[in-house]
Write a protein that holds these residues in place. Structure first.
Motif, short mmCIF file in Angstrom:
data_model
loop_
_atom_site.label_atom_id
_atom_site.label_comp_id
_atom_site.label_asym_id
_atom_site.label_seq_id
_atom_site.Cartn_x
_atom_site.Cartn_y
_atom_site.Cartn_z
N GLY A 10 0.82 -1.19 0.00
CA GLY A 10 0.00 0.00 0.00
C GLY A 10 0.86 1.24 0.00
O GLY A 10 2.09 1.17 0.09
N PRO A 11 0.22 2.41 -0.09
CA PRO A 11 0.97 3.66 -0.08
C PRO A 11 1.45 4.01 1.32
O PRO A 11 0.77 3.72 2.30
CB PRO A 11 -0.05 4.69 -0.58
N GLY A 12 2.62 4.62 1.39
CA GLY A 12 3.15 5.08 2.67
C GLY A 12 2.90 6.56 2.85
O GLY A 12 2.53 7.26 1.90
N GLU A 13 3.10 7.04 4.04
CA GLU A 13 2.90 8.45 4.34
C GLU A 13 3.86 9.35 3.57
O GLU A 13 3.56 10.50 3.30
CB GLU A 13 3.04 8.70 5.84
N ASP A 14 5.04 8.81 3.23
CA ASP A 14 6.06 9.61 2.54
C ASP A 14 5.95 9.55 1.01
O ASP A 14 6.79 10.07 0.30
CB ASP A 14 7.45 9.16 2.98
N GLY A 15 4.90 8.92 0.51
CA GLY A 15 4.71 8.81 -0.93
C GLY A 15 5.32 7.56 -1.53
O GLY A 15 5.03 7.21 -2.66
N ASN A 16 6.18 6.89 -0.80
CA ASN A 16 6.75 5.64 -1.25
C ASN A 16 5.82 4.49 -0.87
O ASN A 16 4.86 4.67 -0.14
CB ASN A 16 8.14 5.43 -0.64
N ARG A 17 6.13 3.31 -1.33
CA ARG A 17 5.31 2.15 -1.04
C ARG A 17 5.72 1.50 0.27
O ARG A 17 6.88 1.54 0.66
CB ARG A 17 5.43 1.12 -2.16
N VAL A 18 4.74 0.87 0.91
CA VAL A 18 4.97 0.10 2.12
C VAL A 18 4.47 -1.31 1.87
O VAL A 18 3.35 -1.51 1.39
CB VAL A 18 4.24 0.70 3.34
N LEU A 19 5.31 -2.28 2.16
CA LEU A 19 4.93 -3.68 2.10
C LEU A 19 4.88 -4.17 3.54
O LEU A 19 5.89 -4.13 4.24
CB LEU A 19 5.96 -4.47 1.28
N THR A 20 3.70 -4.57 3.98
CA THR A 20 3.51 -4.99 5.37
C THR A 20 3.38 -6.50 5.43
O THR A 20 2.51 -7.08 4.78
CB THR A 20 2.25 -4.33 5.96
N ALA A 21 4.26 -7.13 6.21
CA ALA A 21 4.23 -8.57 6.39
C ALA A 21 3.80 -8.89 7.82
O ALA A 21 4.23 -8.23 8.76
CB ALA A 21 5.60 -9.17 6.11
N THR A 22 2.95 -9.89 7.97
CA THR A 22 2.55 -10.37 9.29
C THR A 22 2.63 -11.89 9.29
O THR A 22 2.45 -12.53 8.25
CB THR A 22 1.12 -9.92 9.66
N GLY A 23 2.91 -12.44 10.46
CA GLY A 23 3.00 -13.89 10.59
C GLY A 23 4.45 -14.33 10.69
O GLY A 23 5.30 -13.61 11.22
N GLU A 24 4.73 -15.50 10.17
CA GLU A 24 6.07 -16.08 10.23
C GLU A 24 6.66 -16.17 8.83
O GLU A 24 5.97 -16.52 7.88
CB GLU A 24 6.02 -17.47 10.86
#
Length: 100
Positions: A10-24
């Motif tokens: 998704g989009p990040g606050e700084d205009g760059n992309r954020v990839l969020t991982a959860t789990g193992e």
């Protein structure tokens, strides 16, 4: 019991992309994790990888990060739980790592 890996971009606050991982992240899903990271890095100048929801990271996951850190603006945000394994691996010497 293993916690399934979920990866969301998704989009990040700084205009760059954020990839969020959860789990193992382990050898059973490292290829999936790497493919998701590759998609983001291919189209972006900078990607923040949010690992704050990751509860386990083995050497296969660390190898994915090392393989992609060189030549990319990859920034990691990790939980205190992963601080030791990241420091021991040497990853903070090749990419930006922020522990939360």
């Amino acid at each position: 019991m293993t916690t399934a890996l979920t990866v969301v971009a998704g989009p990040g606050e700084d205009g760059n992309r954020v990839l969020t991982a959860t789990g193992e992240i382990d050898m059973s899903n490292a290829a999936e994790f790497g493919a998701a990271l590759d998609r983001e890095l291919a189209a972006r100048t900078a990607v923040t990888l949010d690992l704050t929801g990751v509860t386990y990271l083995d050497s296969a996951g660390i190898a994915v990060l090392f393989d992609r850190a060189d030549g990319h603006d990859l920034r990691l945000v990790a939980p205190r739980l992963l601080d030791r394994v990241l420091r021991i691996s040497g990853l903070p010497r090749v990419t930006k790592v922020m522990i939360r």
